[in-house]
Design an enzyme around this catalytic site. Structure first.
Site, short mmCIF file in Angstrom:
data_model
loop_
_atom_site.label_atom_id
_atom_site.label_comp_id
_atom_site.label_asym_id
_atom_site.label_seq_id
_atom_site.Cartn_x
_atom_site.Cartn_y
_atom_site.Cartn_z
N HIS A 1 32.37 41.91 34.96
CA HIS A 1 32.29 40.63 34.25
C HIS A 1 30.89 40.05 34.39
O HIS A 1 30.03 40.60 35.08
CB HIS A 1 33.36 39.65 34.76
N SER B 1 33.31 43.16 40.07
CA SER B 1 32.13 42.32 39.98
C SER B 1 30.88 43.11 40.39
O SER B 1 30.65 44.21 39.91
CB SER B 1 32.33 41.06 40.83
#
Length: 645
Positions: A120, A97
């Protein structure tokens, strides 16, 4: 004291042999921006402050984190990029992330051989009205765009390619080898033993324990505890520069307890708000209590568990499942009546005709349907004459008789329009506009051909030339069909179903006529363009010699079309190829012979000379709406549109 999610290790002179050259290490081994609800959170601003205090020529940032706060992560990335030191980022196990974005800040990016990188889209958990949720979505899009620039800069990928990773809703994973191949890492390091990872993960807990021990020691200037309160030379961590007095310990503890209770209260209230709209779901009340009572569960984690609860019993989105939609009784009744009317009028499709056998309204007259509508509306029509009944069926606010007739007319009109023969679709593009104003259509100018590197190894700056602009505007055309009460009384379906069928065909015919009228302007040269010349004009280089229709003449037309150039000083050949030949109806046969003949049909004495334009056109269109001998060659309208409907 808020829980830190990073620590700084400064190697000593004894450990490195050169205190000046030694590179300090920053360890990010927890969720970034943790305890965001605290009154005094550890944020990117604190990280930047500690980072700027490091004056080393090289700094190593070791990462073992599943991610965290996107704004904090962006701030950390920018702080590292702005620091004058050479930054080396090391993925010690997982950089997921927003932690993967921080990994991109390294001038050197080392992925441990057994590490994993995950990227993501930024996500959040939001509640509120529609506008607030749209604002939250816009904020996520802005964060994704900011992140995409950083990934693109580090890897050399295009921003669009990275944006695709951040908007498809998926988690994307890379092993160390894959991260190196895709440019996310610059080299692969040794695999980190599991025990070493565990020790590194415990570094922050060791720091907290040291702070607690220091705070509990007696305050004596010469005591060991007082010595421990000095700036630490411990290569494993840094400690505060001062120690609270023992007398203040209770106050410190009280404040810590108050902060913890306030944070937990905020957490519990946020979780309750997230579940409030779904409290009627079976088991949601018990889940809410469980989530609130477990202090280790954050608001974000609780939101995911609430969503998972809502999804209980639902099939997977990409799995095999059946979605059934049903019409209510009113829709079913209206659909059956419309189908019966269209069958009676002879305009129903084969599918509708096949389904009429079980239709309860089969064979009913317009008067029967008017009475049925009044019955449903609760209107007592008994004792009234037919004209009054029909008038009531049209004017009663709860009567659906007008809706039934309107639906039948619309379906008839649309069906007739769809099957009407037209030719304009074969050589015109189809577009849409949002209103009745002029809407621009642009033809962009060509850039200059690419240039070689100059003697300094640089590319020459290119100029963006002006293009051409045209305009489109729509108008409105229509027709009224009057339906009298007498037509309903007489059960005259032709008065509106038949007229609607004709109106659908007239609609299609109107567009066909307008296209050819547009083309016929200025003696067949088309409309006058913004540059003052007609669509077909010598200045546009799209008119040939005008020779009679023949294989040789069409071949000359082909050459003229391919030789057209784009717009601007840098214009190059468009090399357009004809796909459609449009001719008057009287030349249609000749045009098809020329296009299909194996040998040139115009060769004198019937010599077997191959036809040089055989099969040149994929479509030959002839129409009585054109007269004379003028012919038009069009490229594929999907590639080079000329006329737009």
């Amino acid at each position: 004291m808020p829980t830190p999610w990073y620590s700084i290790r400064r190697p000593t002179a004894q450990a490195s042999g050169n205190a000046v050259a030694a590179a300090p290490e920053i360890l990010i081994y927890k969720d970034i921006g943790e305890n965001w609800w605290s009154e005094d959170p550890v944020t990117a601003a604190k990280f930047r402050e500690d980072l700027n205090a490091l004056s080393a020529a090289e700094i190593t940032v070791r990462i073992l984190s599943m991610g965290g706060s996107v704004p904090d992560g962006l701030g950390i990335y920018n702080a590292l990029k702005a620091h004058p030191a050479k930054i080396t980022t090391i993925n010690d196990g997982v950089a997921a992330s927003i932690a993967s974005l921080i990994f991109m800040a390294g001038d050197v990016r080392i992925a441990a051989a057994n590490s994993m990188l995950m990227i993501h889209a930024p996500w959040s958990y939001a509640s509120g009205n529609a506008e607030q949720l749209r604002d939250a979505a816009d904020a996520l899009d802005a964060w994704a765009a900011a992140m995409a620039s950083s990934y693109a800069e580090a890897t050399g990928k295009s921003k669009d390619e990275v944006i695709a990773l951040l908007t498809d809703g998926k988690d994307h994973y890379w092993t160390a080898d894959e991260a190196l191949a895709d440019g996310y890492a610059t080299q692969i390091g040794d695999a980190i033993p599991a025990a070493a990872m565990a020790r590194a993960r415990d570094d922050l807990q060791a720091r907290i324990a040291a702070l607690k021990a220091t705070a509990a020691a007696p305050a004596s200037p010469n005591s060991p505890a007082a010595a421990a309160a000095k700036p630490s030379e411990n290569p494993e961590m840094t400690t505060p520069a001062s120690t609270p007095a023992a007398a203040d310990l209770e106050a410190v503890k009280a404040k810590a307890v108050a902060e913890a209770l306030a944070a937990d209260k905020t957490r519990r209230e946020a979780i309750a708000q997230a579940a409030a709209k779904h409290i009627g779901v079976q088991g949601m009340t018990d889940l809410l209590k469980t989530l609130q009572d477990d202090s280790s569960i954050t608001v974000e984690a609780a939101g995911l568990k609430i969503l998972a609860k809502l999804a209980d019993g639902a099939g997977p989105i990409a799995g095999q499942h059946t979605v059934e939609t049903t019409d209510d009784e009113v829709d079913k009744r209206r659909g059956a009546i419309v189908a019966a009317l269209m069958v009676r009028a002879g305009v129903a499709s084969p599918e509708v005709r096949a389904s009429i056998a079980g239709n309860p309204f089969r064979g009913e007259s317009l008067m029967d349907l008017a009475k049925a509508s009044l019955d449903r509306a609760g209107y007592d029509y008994r004792g009234r004459d037919k004209m009054e009944i029909v008038a009531a069926a049209f004017t009663q606010s709860t009567s659906d008789f007008p809706i039934l007739l309107e639906n039948a007319m619309h379906k008839t009109l649309q069906a007739a329009y769809a099957i009407a023969a037209d030719t304009w679709r074969r050589f015109c593009a189809v577009g849409s506009v949002s209103d009745f104003r002029d809407h621009p259509r642009y033809r962009t100018a060509a850039l200059a051909n690419l240039q070689a590197l100059n003697e300094l190894g640089e590319f020459v700056n290119g100029t963006i030339p002006d293009g051409e602009k045209s305009r489109v505007r729509i108008g409105t055309k229509g027709m009224l069909i009057n339906l009298s009460r007498q037509a309903v009384v007489n059960d005259d379906l032709g008065a509106f179903i038949g007229l609607a069928n004709s109106l659908g065909r007239a609609t299609a015919r109107t567009i066909e006529s307008d296209v050819y009228a547009f083309l016929a302007l200025n003696a067949g040269l088309g409309p006058t363009m913004d540059d003052g010349y007609t669509l077909f004009h010598a200045n546009h280089a799209n008119i040939s010699t005008g020779a009679a229709l023949s294989a040789a003449a069409i071949d000359a037309d082909r050459v003229a079309m391919a030789s057209q150039k784009g717009v601007g000083a840098n214009a190059d050949y468009l090399d357009l190829r004809p796909q459609v030949l449009l001719v008057p109806i009287g030349l249609g046969g000749t045009a098809r012979v020329i296009n299909g003949a194996e040998y040139d049909p115009d060769t004198a004495n019937k010599l077997q000379r191959p036809n040089v334009v055989r099969g040149l056109f994929s479509d030959v269109v002839d129409t009585p709406r054109l007269s004379g001998t003028r012919r038009y060659l069009f490229a594929d309208p999907a590639n080079a549109p000329v006329l737009e409907v």
